[in-house]
Design a protein around this motif. Structure first.
Motif, mmCIF file in Angstrom:
data_model
loop_
_atom_site.group_PDB
_atom_site.id
_atom_site.type_symbol
_atom_site.label_atom_id
_atom_site.label_comp_id
_atom_site.label_asym_id
_atom_site.label_seq_id
_atom_site.Cartn_x
_atom_site.Cartn_y
_atom_site.Cartn_z
ATOM 1 N N ILE A 143 0.828 -1.204 0.000
ATOM 2 C CA ILE A 143 0.000 0.000 0.000
ATOM 3 C C ILE A 143 0.864 1.257 0.000
ATOM 4 N N SER A 144 1.982 1.212 0.718
ATOM 5 C CA SER A 144 2.847 2.389 0.788
ATOM 6 C C SER A 144 3.505 2.711 -0.541
ATOM 7 N N GLN A 145 3.471 1.794 -1.487
ATOM 8 C CA GLN A 145 4.063 2.024 -2.803
ATOM 9 C C GLN A 145 3.047 2.479 -3.848
ATOM 10 N N LEU A 146 1.771 2.557 -3.476
ATOM 11 C CA LEU A 146 0.744 2.926 -4.442
ATOM 12 C C LEU A 146 0.735 4.424 -4.703
ATOM 13 N N ASP A 147 0.578 4.792 -5.974
ATOM 14 C CA ASP A 147 0.413 6.202 -6.283
ATOM 15 C C ASP A 147 -1.058 6.587 -6.107
ATOM 16 N N ALA A 148 -1.376 7.855 -6.353
ATOM 17 C CA ALA A 148 -2.731 8.347 -6.096
ATOM 18 C C ALA A 148 -3.771 7.591 -6.914
ATOM 19 N N THR A 149 -3.486 7.357 -8.194
ATOM 20 C CA THR A 149 -4.455 6.675 -9.054
ATOM 21 C C THR A 149 -4.735 5.266 -8.552
ATOM 22 N N ASP A 150 -3.680 4.523 -8.238
ATOM 23 C CA ASP A 150 -3.862 3.155 -7.757
ATOM 24 C C ASP A 150 -4.604 3.120 -6.426
ATOM 25 N N LEU A 151 -4.262 4.020 -5.532
ATOM 26 C CA LEU A 151 -4.897 4.034 -4.224
ATOM 27 C C LEU A 151 -6.381 4.383 -4.344
ATOM 28 N N LEU A 152 -6.701 5.353 -5.177
ATOM 29 C CA LEU A 152 -8.089 5.739 -5.370
ATOM 30 C C LEU A 152 -8.890 4.616 -6.029
ATOM 31 N N ASN A 153 -8.264 3.895 -6.956
ATOM 32 C CA ASN A 153 -8.931 2.746 -7.559
ATOM 33 C C ASN A 153 -9.205 1.664 -6.517
ATOM 34 N N ALA A 154 -8.255 1.466 -5.609
ATOM 35 C CA ALA A 154 -8.446 0.468 -4.563
ATOM 36 C C ALA A 154 -9.577 0.866 -3.620
ATOM 37 N N VAL A 155 -9.674 2.150 -3.316
ATOM 38 C CA VAL A 155 -10.779 2.630 -2.482
ATOM 39 C C VAL A 155 -12.106 2.423 -3.206
ATOM 40 N N SER A 156 -12.132 2.665 -4.501
ATOM 41 C CA SER A 156 -13.342 2.434 -5.282
ATOM 42 C C SER A 156 -13.775 0.972 -5.188
ATOM 43 N N TRP A 157 -12.803 0.082 -5.274
ATOM 44 C CA TRP A 157 -13.120 -1.347 -5.161
ATOM 45 C C TRP A 157 -13.726 -1.662 -3.793
ATOM 46 N N ALA A 158 -13.108 -1.142 -2.731
ATOM 47 C CA ALA A 158 -13.610 -1.398 -1.384
ATOM 48 C C ALA A 158 -15.014 -0.834 -1.206
ATOM 49 N N ARG A 159 -15.262 0.318 -1.806
ATOM 50 C CA ARG A 159 -16.593 0.906 -1.730
ATOM 51 C C ARG A 159 -17.609 0.026 -2.452
ATOM 52 N N GLY A 160 -17.205 -0.554 -3.584
ATOM 53 C CA GLY A 160 -18.104 -1.447 -4.299
ATOM 54 C C GLY A 160 -18.496 -2.643 -3.460
ATOM 55 N N VAL A 161 -17.540 -3.201 -2.700
ATOM 56 C CA VAL A 161 -17.860 -4.326 -1.817
ATOM 57 C C VAL A 161 -18.809 -3.875 -0.714
ATOM 58 N N LEU A 162 -18.515 -2.735 -0.110
ATOM 59 C CA LEU A 162 -19.360 -2.215 0.956
ATOM 60 C C LEU A 162 -20.788 -1.975 0.477
ATOM 61 N N CYS A 163 -20.945 -1.549 -0.766
ATOM 62 C CA CYS A 163 -22.249 -1.148 -1.281
ATOM 63 C C CYS A 163 -23.022 -2.282 -1.951
ATOM 64 N N THR A 164 -22.548 -3.506 -1.839
ATOM 65 C CA THR A 164 -23.259 -4.652 -2.392
ATOM 66 C C THR A 164 -24.671 -4.718 -1.809
ATOM 67 N N GLN A 165 -25.647 -4.999 -2.672
ATOM 68 C CA GLN A 165 -27.040 -5.032 -2.257
ATOM 69 C C GLN A 165 -27.707 -6.376 -2.541
ATOM 70 N N SER A 166 -28.743 -6.662 -1.771
ATOM 71 C CA SER A 166 -29.675 -7.748 -2.047
ATOM 72 C C SER A 166 -31.045 -7.106 -2.147
ATOM 73 N N GLY A 167 -31.583 -7.047 -3.356
ATOM 74 C CA GLY A 167 -32.814 -6.290 -3.560
ATOM 75 C C GLY A 167 -32.553 -4.830 -3.273
ATOM 76 N N SER A 168 -33.314 -4.262 -2.338
ATOM 77 C CA SER A 168 -33.138 -2.849 -1.986
ATOM 78 C C SER A 168 -32.340 -2.675 -0.700
ATOM 79 N N SER A 169 -31.821 -3.765 -0.152
ATOM 80 C CA SER A 169 -31.098 -3.703 1.117
ATOM 81 C C SER A 169 -29.591 -3.802 0.899
#
Length: 253
Positions: A122-148
């Motif tokens: 992680i300490s070697q990631l540049d801004a683009t890579d780090l932001l992409n990784a955060v986007s991925w983590a957000r996608g996992v967090l925002c997983t839904q089943s129906g409307s939940s």
């Protein structure tokens, strides 16, 4: 600061003070970043904080914490705000100037990620890579089943107990369990150095789901598509998702 799924969520935008004044990020960034990086990072944080409704998470980031992980994950407003279209738009607007101002070298200081899983990578990631990784983590967090949102329903089913999430089949043998694994496998946009670890996480989760009762994983669950730059189990709590907490909590003292 303890790195958990809650701090991943809480730090989807950079936390500010009670007056929503964003402090300097300089001491948390790598000493080699351009001089334009810290001001750009700081000025872009406030709109993101507002659009994603992160005032609810400030208690988690205080010392001592006044908000618990269970409270945040089961809140009726926190995850919906973080996963909203307004937050998606704001995250894209935040990412653009930060990527432009912070260059292609490592973004974070080694001390910022000390103690975090995969800190050396992680300490070697540049801004683009780090932001992409955060986007991925957000996608996992925002997983839904129906409307939940699966993070909400999973923590509720587990009574807010981490240990129940991947040890109790009643909790993880659900359509949400299957949807989260699907989200974990969606590694498009992740830095190549992190993909093997994500693949290991999804393999472990897939193995756990293989023992679920027939039919328990099928319903209307779908993986999230809210992440704009690329596209909750205990596995995530303790590993790769931690990088998002570091990435977006770099201005939290």
């Amino acid at each position: 600061m303890k790195v958990t799924l809650a701090t991943v969520s809480a730090a989807i935008v950079l936390a500010s003070s009670a007056q929503a004044q964003v402090p300097s990020v300089g001491s948390y960034l790598n000493s080699g970043v351009p001089s334009t990086c810290s001001p750009a990072f700081t000025s872009a944080a406030l709109p993101l904080f507002t659009s994603c409704g992160l005032s609810e998470a400030l208690g988690l980031l205080s010392s001592p914490a006044t908000t618990t992980l269970a409270q945040l994950m089961q809140s009726k407003t926190f995850i919906p705000n973080v996963c909203s279209s307004a937050c998606t738009t704001a995250y894209g607007a935040f990412a653009t100037p930060v990527e432009a101002a912070c260059g292609s070298g490592p973004l974070l200081a080694a001390s910022t990620v000390a103690g975090v899983p995969d800190a050396d990578k992680i300490s070697q990631l540049d801004a683009t890579d780090l932001l992409n990784a955060v986007s991925w983590a957000r996608g996992v967090l925002c997983t839904q089943s129906g409307s939940s949102y699966c993070a909400q329903t999973t923590f509720a089913a587990a009574g807010g107990n981490y240990q129940e999430i991947l040890t109790n089949q009643t909790v993880y043998c659900t359509p949400c369990g299957q949807a989260v694994v699907t989200a974990l496998k969606t590694t498009t946009g992740l830095p190549a150095s992190l993909v093997p670890d994500v693949n290991s996480l999804s393999a472990n989760a897939t193995q756990a789901l293989a023992s679920c009762p027939a039919g328990s994983l099928t319903a209307n669950a779908t993986a999230s598509t809210t992440a704009s730059k690329s596209g909750a189990s205990k596995t995530v709590v303790g590993s790769l998702a931690g990088l998002a907490a570091v990435a977006l909590s770099v201005i939290v003292a």
